[in-house]
Design an enzyme around this catalytic site. Structure first.
Site, mmCIF file in Angstrom:
data_model
loop_
_atom_site.group_PDB
_atom_site.id
_atom_site.type_symbol
_atom_site.label_atom_id
_atom_site.label_comp_id
_atom_site.label_asym_id
_atom_site.label_seq_id
_atom_site.Cartn_x
_atom_site.Cartn_y
_atom_site.Cartn_z
ATOM 1 N N CYS A 175 11.180 8.845 -14.706
ATOM 2 C CA CYS A 175 9.763 8.854 -15.059
ATOM 3 C C CYS A 175 9.060 7.670 -14.401
ATOM 4 C CB CYS A 175 9.640 8.759 -16.584
ATOM 5 S SG CYS A 175 7.952 8.521 -17.148
ATOM 6 N N CYS A 212 7.685 5.191 -17.340
ATOM 7 C CA CYS A 212 8.519 4.339 -18.200
ATOM 8 C C CYS A 212 9.933 4.147 -17.669
ATOM 9 C CB CYS A 212 8.572 4.906 -19.618
ATOM 10 S SG CYS A 212 9.679 6.334 -19.786
ATOM 11 N N CYS A 220 9.055 13.844 -19.361
ATOM 12 C CA CYS A 220 9.857 12.647 -19.613
ATOM 13 C C CYS A 220 10.502 12.774 -20.994
ATOM 14 C CB CYS A 220 8.995 11.393 -19.556
ATOM 15 S SG CYS A 220 9.941 9.892 -19.952
ATOM 16 N N CYS A 271 8.894 9.282 -23.005
ATOM 17 C CA CYS A 271 7.488 8.958 -23.268
ATOM 18 C C CYS A 271 6.658 10.240 -23.151
ATOM 19 C CB CYS A 271 6.972 7.856 -22.329
ATOM 20 S SG CYS A 271 6.580 8.407 -20.659
ATOM 21 N N ASP A 315 16.876 3.737 11.019
ATOM 22 C CA ASP A 315 18.024 3.934 10.142
ATOM 23 C C ASP A 315 18.239 5.430 9.921
ATOM 24 O OD1 ASP A 315 19.731 4.135 7.999
ATOM 25 O OD2 ASP A 315 18.689 2.651 6.767
HETATM 26 ZN ZN LIG Z 1 8.427 8.272 -19.386
#
Ligand SMILES: [Zn+2]
EC number: 6.3.5.13
Length: 437
Positions: free
Chosen positions: A197, A200, A241, A244, A361
């Site tokens: 997420c 959070c 999520c 949250c 790379d």
């Molecule tokens: Zn979250």
């Protein structure tokens, strides 16, 4: 449109002259040099050129050139459109695009992800189109969360209409500081950069995995989406999520296989000429954007069908009876899109370079699942062919190593072959083998 101030007119005119000279001397399409000269003479030129136009800015890791082209094609239904068709997607390219179509009331500008906040600020564009964010050049990887955060800050409290892909959590997060968002379910095949997420850091649950609908304690089915149940397929792209409240907003436009479902719930077959799922996703975004300009879908859709190739993508180059179709894949998400378009009955040539625009790379090769290529003839070339060869060997994909694209092509029987190349490899093939047939 109001007349540009004299200094800006002069800067714009000199920039166009430089661009013409650059083209005439074979130094490219001139859009960057012309714009740079214009900006050097009048640093405020982009703002002045953008004034009084209805502008859309288009940004993403993948598909922004194509989507810019599709939106441009649609808006030409309304009038003249200024656009940076050659992918010069930084401010110098924008100056060049706008000054070469001085009187166009509309503008559609592809914008590099990093430059987007600056270009939003400078142009005051009324429409911003955000499609996807994923790892790109590995030397710059890890920046995509920061990019999304910059988008958030740039868009916060701005009177702008955002069109955004709700299926990409990072894009959603980047766009969610704006009140006016048209959410589009355009899909997200590449999920490796969005398991966490962005709000959070908690795990993101997805439909079909350990999806936990908000407010319930255990994994379970996704609630049926709106629009009378016709969009159940789009619910497959749902995410939320676990820790949250951040979750996928309800989209109003949906890509549904080969069709688009509009905000009225009406289903339209896309039937575009550009191949593959990714281009159908680009088309849905383009239609939602066209509607933001007041252009109804029945007028926009036929315009999208006119687009056959974008900056060399999907064009065919030929030599000695071999017809090679060029697919561009610049990063892992782009390779997934290219695999989706491949004709598996044909041999495929893969070419990988690692010059500046590609990123030095090549460790991203390990992020691509090449096993899909098992079972058909595979030819490997490009400056970093040994890196690719090792990757294919580990994936158990048989291949033939060649020293050049020319050699790989000559090894083919007469007829069709598909080519997947990253950025500079793609451009080399285009310049050596002609633009199109
Ligand atoms: Zn979250």
């Amino acid at each position: 449109m109001t007349q540009l101030p004299l200094r800006a007119q002069l800067a714009s005119a000199l920039g166009r002259t430089a661009a013409t000279l650059s083209r005439a001397t074979g130094r490219g399409d001139g859009s960057v040099i012309g714009g740079r000269i214009g900006l050097a003479l009048e640093p405020d030129l982009l703002r002045k050129l953008a004034q009084d136009r209805k502008l859309a800015l288009v940004s993403a890791t993948n598909g922004k050139t194509t989507t810019t082209r599709l939106i441009t094609s649609a808006l030409q239904e309304l009038g003249e459109v200024a656009t940076n068709a050659f992918g010069a997607n930084m401010p110098a390219g924008h100056v060049s695009a706008l000054s070469s179509a001085k009187h166009a009331p509309y503008g559609v500008l592809e914008v590099d992800e990093k430059y987007l906040p600056e270009v939003i600020d400078t142009t005051g564009a009324g429409v911003v189109v955000l499609m996807n964010l994923s790892r790109d050049q590995m030397d710059r990887a890890g920046e995509i969360w920061l990019l999304a955060q910059k988008w958030r800050r740039a868009l916060a409290n701005r009177p702008v209409h955002v069109i955004a892909n709700a299926d990409d959590p990072l894009v959603t997060w980047g766009a969610s500081t704006v009140p006016g968002v048209t959410w589009v379910s355009a899909g997200q095949p590449w999920k490796e950069d969005s398991w966490c997420c962005p709000e959070c850091g908690g795990p993101l649950d997805r439909k079909g995995m350990d999806y936990v609908p908000p407010g319930s304690a255990a994994p379970g089915p996704v609630p049926a989406a709106a629009h009378g149940g016709i969009v159940s397929r789009a619910a497959e792209n749902d995410w939320a999520c676990r820790e949250c409240a951040f979750r996928r907003p309800q989209p109003s436009w949906f890509l549904d296989d080969d069709a688009v479902i509009d905000p009225r719930g009406q289903r339209w077959v896309l039937d575009i000429q550009l191949p593959g799922r990714a281009n159908r996703a680009n088309a849905v975004i383009a239609l939602a954007t066209a509607e933001a300009f007041g252009l109804p879908i029945q007028r926009a859709l036929p315009r999208l069908r006119e687009v056959t190739s974008v900056a060399g993508r999907y064009t065919v180059v030929q030599r000695d009876g071999r017809h090679a179709r060029l697919l561009l894949a610049k990063n892992p998400a782009g390779w997934l899109e290219a695999f989706d378009v491949l004709d598996r009955s044909l041999p495929v040539i893969l070419s990988v370079n690692a010059q500046g625009p590609d990123g030095r790379d090549t460790s991203w090769l390990w992020d691509v699942d090449y096993r899909v290529l098992r079972g058909g003839p595979v030819y490997v070339t490009g400056e970093r062919r040994l890196d690719l060869a090792l990757r294919l060997d580990i994936a158990g994909v048989p291949f033939q190593l060649t020293n050049s694209f020319e050699e790989a092509l000559a090894l083919q029987p007469p007829g069709k072959v598909d080519v997947i190349a990253n950025y500079t490899a793609f451009q080399q093939i285009r310049s050596e083998f002609g633009r199109a047939v």
